[in-house]
Design a protein around this motif. Sequence first.
Motif, PDB file in Angstrom:
ATOM      1  N   LYS A 191       8.471  10.490 -17.160  1.00 17.30           N
ATOM      2  CA  LYS A 191       6.783   9.980 -16.682  1.00 17.30           C
ATOM      3  C   LYS A 191       6.846   9.487 -16.750  1.00 17.30           C
ATOM      4  CE  LYS A 191       5.474  15.356 -17.636  1.00 17.30           C
ATOM      5  NZ  LYS A 191       4.790  16.456 -17.715  1.00 17.30           N
ATOM      6  N   THR A 192       6.895   8.758 -18.545  1.00 18.41           N
ATOM      7  CA  THR A 192       6.514   6.950 -18.550  1.00 18.41           C
ATOM      8  C   THR A 192       7.049   6.203 -17.790  1.00 18.41           C
ATOM      9  OG1 THR A 192       6.010   8.048 -20.367  1.00 18.41           O
ATOM     10  CG2 THR A 192       6.326   5.775 -20.588  1.00 18.41           C
ATOM     11  N   MET A 193       8.698   6.212 -17.443  1.00 21.54           N
ATOM     12  CA  MET A 193       9.211   5.428 -16.211  1.00 21.54           C
ATOM     13  C   MET A 193       8.449   5.344 -15.383  1.00 21.54           C
ATOM     14  SD  MET A 193      13.070   5.479 -14.634  1.00 21.54           S
ATOM     15  CE  MET A 193      12.572   6.729 -13.497  1.00 21.54           C
ATOM     16  N   ALA A 245       0.493  -1.444   0.467  1.00 20.80           N
ATOM     17  CA  ALA A 245       0.123   0.126   0.284  1.00 20.80           C
ATOM     18  C   ALA A 245       0.609   1.587  -0.092  1.00 20.80           C
ATOM     19  CB  ALA A 245      -1.045  -0.200   1.005  1.00 20.80           C
ATOM     20  N   PRO A 246       1.962   1.827   0.600  1.00 21.88           N
ATOM     21  CA  PRO A 246       2.231   2.105   1.041  1.00 21.88           C
ATOM     22  C   PRO A 246       3.577   3.022  -0.211  1.00 21.88           C
ATOM     23  CG  PRO A 246       2.665   1.472   2.734  1.00 21.88           C
ATOM     24  CD  PRO A 246       2.030   0.133   2.345  1.00 21.88           C
ATOM     25  N   ILE A 247       3.396   2.019  -0.943  1.00 20.70           N
ATOM     26  CA  ILE A 247       4.577   2.049  -2.415  1.00 20.70           C
ATOM     27  C   ILE A 247       3.191   2.533  -3.241  1.00 20.70           C
ATOM     28  CG2 ILE A 247       5.435   0.816  -4.217  1.00 20.70           C
ATOM     29  CD1 ILE A 247       7.252   1.511  -1.463  1.00 20.70           C
ATOM     30  N   LEU A 248       2.373   1.603  -3.232  1.00 19.49           N
ATOM     31  CA  LEU A 248       1.468   1.337  -4.061  1.00 19.49           C
ATOM     32  C   LEU A 248       0.921   3.679  -4.258  1.00 19.49           C
ATOM     33  CD1 LEU A 248      -1.170   1.544  -6.788  1.00 19.49           C
ATOM     34  CD2 LEU A 248      -2.674   0.408  -4.789  1.00 19.49           C
ATOM     35  N   SER A 304       4.081   2.604 -11.694  1.00 21.34           N
ATOM     36  CA  SER A 304       2.726   2.429 -11.037  1.00 21.34           C
ATOM     37  C   SER A 304       1.885   1.559 -11.393  1.00 21.34           C
ATOM     38  CB  SER A 304       2.496   4.387 -11.276  1.00 21.34           C
ATOM     39  OG  SER A 304       0.787   4.187 -11.002  1.00 21.34           O
ATOM     40  N   ASP A 305       2.103   1.732 -12.902  1.00 19.86           N
ATOM     41  CA  ASP A 305       1.350   0.599 -13.313  1.00 19.86           C
ATOM     42  C   ASP A 305       1.656  -0.946 -12.319  1.00 19.86           C
ATOM     43  OD1 ASP A 305      -0.233   2.044 -14.552  1.00 19.86           O
ATOM     44  OD2 ASP A 305       0.341   2.266 -16.756  1.00 19.86           O
ATOM     45  N   ALA A 306       2.949  -1.511 -12.809  1.00 19.47           N
ATOM     46  CA  ALA A 306       3.354  -2.421 -12.270  1.00 19.47           C
ATOM     47  C   ALA A 306       3.480  -2.438 -10.811  1.00 19.47           C
ATOM     48  CB  ALA A 306       5.012  -2.260 -12.290  1.00 19.47           C
ATOM     49  N   VAL A 307       3.394  -2.143  -9.622  1.00 25.46           N
ATOM     50  CA  VAL A 307       2.680  -1.726  -8.636  1.00 25.46           C
ATOM     51  C   VAL A 307       1.466  -2.335  -8.994  1.00 25.46           C
ATOM     52  CG1 VAL A 307       2.558  -0.140  -6.548  1.00 25.46           C
ATOM     53  CG2 VAL A 307       4.351  -0.353  -7.683  1.00 25.46           C
ATOM     54  N   LYS A 324      -8.249   8.684 -12.599  1.00 23.48           N
ATOM     55  CA  LYS A 324      -7.286   8.320 -11.649  1.00 23.48           C
ATOM     56  C   LYS A 324      -6.428   8.869 -11.237  1.00 23.48           C
ATOM     57  CE  LYS A 324      -3.498   5.176 -12.228  1.00 23.48           C
ATOM     58  NZ  LYS A 324      -2.645   3.974 -13.246  1.00 23.48           N
ATOM     59  N   ASP A 325      -6.952  10.503 -11.715  1.00 19.36           N
ATOM     60  CA  ASP A 325      -5.974  11.729 -11.363  1.00 19.36           C
ATOM     61  C   ASP A 325      -6.945  12.071 -10.140  1.00 19.36           C
ATOM     62  OD1 ASP A 325      -4.152  11.942 -13.329  1.00 19.36           O
ATOM     63  OD2 ASP A 325      -4.864  13.565 -14.552  1.00 19.36           O
ATOM     64  N   THR A 326      -7.539  11.744  -9.688  1.00 24.47           N
ATOM     65  CA  THR A 326      -8.458  12.084  -8.318  1.00 24.47           C
ATOM     66  C   THR A 326      -8.294  10.867  -7.418  1.00 24.47           C
ATOM     67  OG1 THR A 326     -10.353  13.661  -9.494  1.00 24.47           O
ATOM     68  CG2 THR A 326     -11.009  12.531  -7.890  1.00 24.47           C
TER      69      THR A 326
END
Length: 411
Positions: free
Chosen positions: A166-168, A53-56, A173-176, A280-282
């Motif tokens: 930004k892509t990296m 959760a914290p990493i996410l 983020s997607d991986a987590v 997702k931004d929200t």
Amino acid sequence: MKKLWNMWNRLSLVKQICIGLVVGIILAIAIPSVAKPFIILGSLFVGALKAVAPILVFFLVMAAIAQHKSGHKTNMKSILVLYLLGTFLAGFIAVIASFIFPVTLTLATGSEDLSAPGGVVEVLKTLLMSIVDNPVSAIYNANYIGILAWAILIGLALKSAPDTTKTMISNISDAVTKIVTWIIKFAPFGIMGLVIEAITTSGLDALLDYGKLLAVLLGCMLFVALVVNPIMVFICIRQNPYPLVFTCLRESGITAFFTRSSAANIPVNMRLCEKLGLNKDTYSVSIPLGGTINMAGAAVTISVLTLAAVHTLDIQVDIPTAVILSVLSAVCACGASGVAGGSLLLIPLACSLFGIPDDIAMQVVGVGFIVGVLQDSCETALNSSTDALFTAAAEFRERRKAGGKINMNVS
């Protein structure tokens, strides 16, 4: 065996969790000695959720802020209003219920060695110090206020970074997020382990003497979940709110009830918001923020137990003081995540409003720990499910105003 596995995978996650719940109850009651080894499944599940959760939160918020473009609405103001108003109303409902159904306590000892905060200023100071915590320490200790602060600052600093950077960050983020989906697939087995642990180790016998207190506590939480929150959602979306309310309770509340951890439920809420098709931004910001300030269940606990102490000591309370208690309980509840022991250790602070000495207030905390088997589970379920509910309500409100379609059910 393969056919059975395929049938299992075709079931929805909620149905799988229900099966795990039933199997856990049967094993714990029928053959507790055989069931006890399965407790490890619950510990592993909660541990994995707390670990990720914290990493996410850190990478989701950072990526969302870094890639946010000017002019894109995030509805955060509406969500904040819903969070704070919901917490206050929960405390107010608890105060009214405590006057209608006054509860007296047989005070318990054993909590005098705990350290409660000395005042609202101390609670707010703890929250402010959490913001300036070392980022590594914040992630290590799951300090979500600190994680949010650093993620927002780094995200803002990266707004002018190259697109490759930004892509990296977005890819990480997607991986987590992908790891979270893998962990959640094991929820039915984790819930089974948690149910077995609850029944074989805690039991419910100790709660019988506190039936009236539990009835007021849980009754208030149910009223907030099934009456107050739906009214707030209806005002936002102007249509039947219960499909959304029941979706959030089913998808988020059930898991939170058994994990008894708002932190562990953050990934679950993130997944629910994604399934609801929210921005997702929200939700990457609002969900972890809700885990720190959207604390309706904590406001109920603080108000009910404080007024139970007041009735036990036969202290007369007027209406203005009761309203002040509602505000104080809401402020305390917002700070509950920054205090070790959560909402229970903020009861002495509320008791000080009525001049109740600390030694008696800490005995009330002891009673809170006794009923905590159910109180804490229901409190977490209400707090956590409401994070997703209000995030969805705020976005659906904007969609309604724009004439868009609202889908409030998740299959």
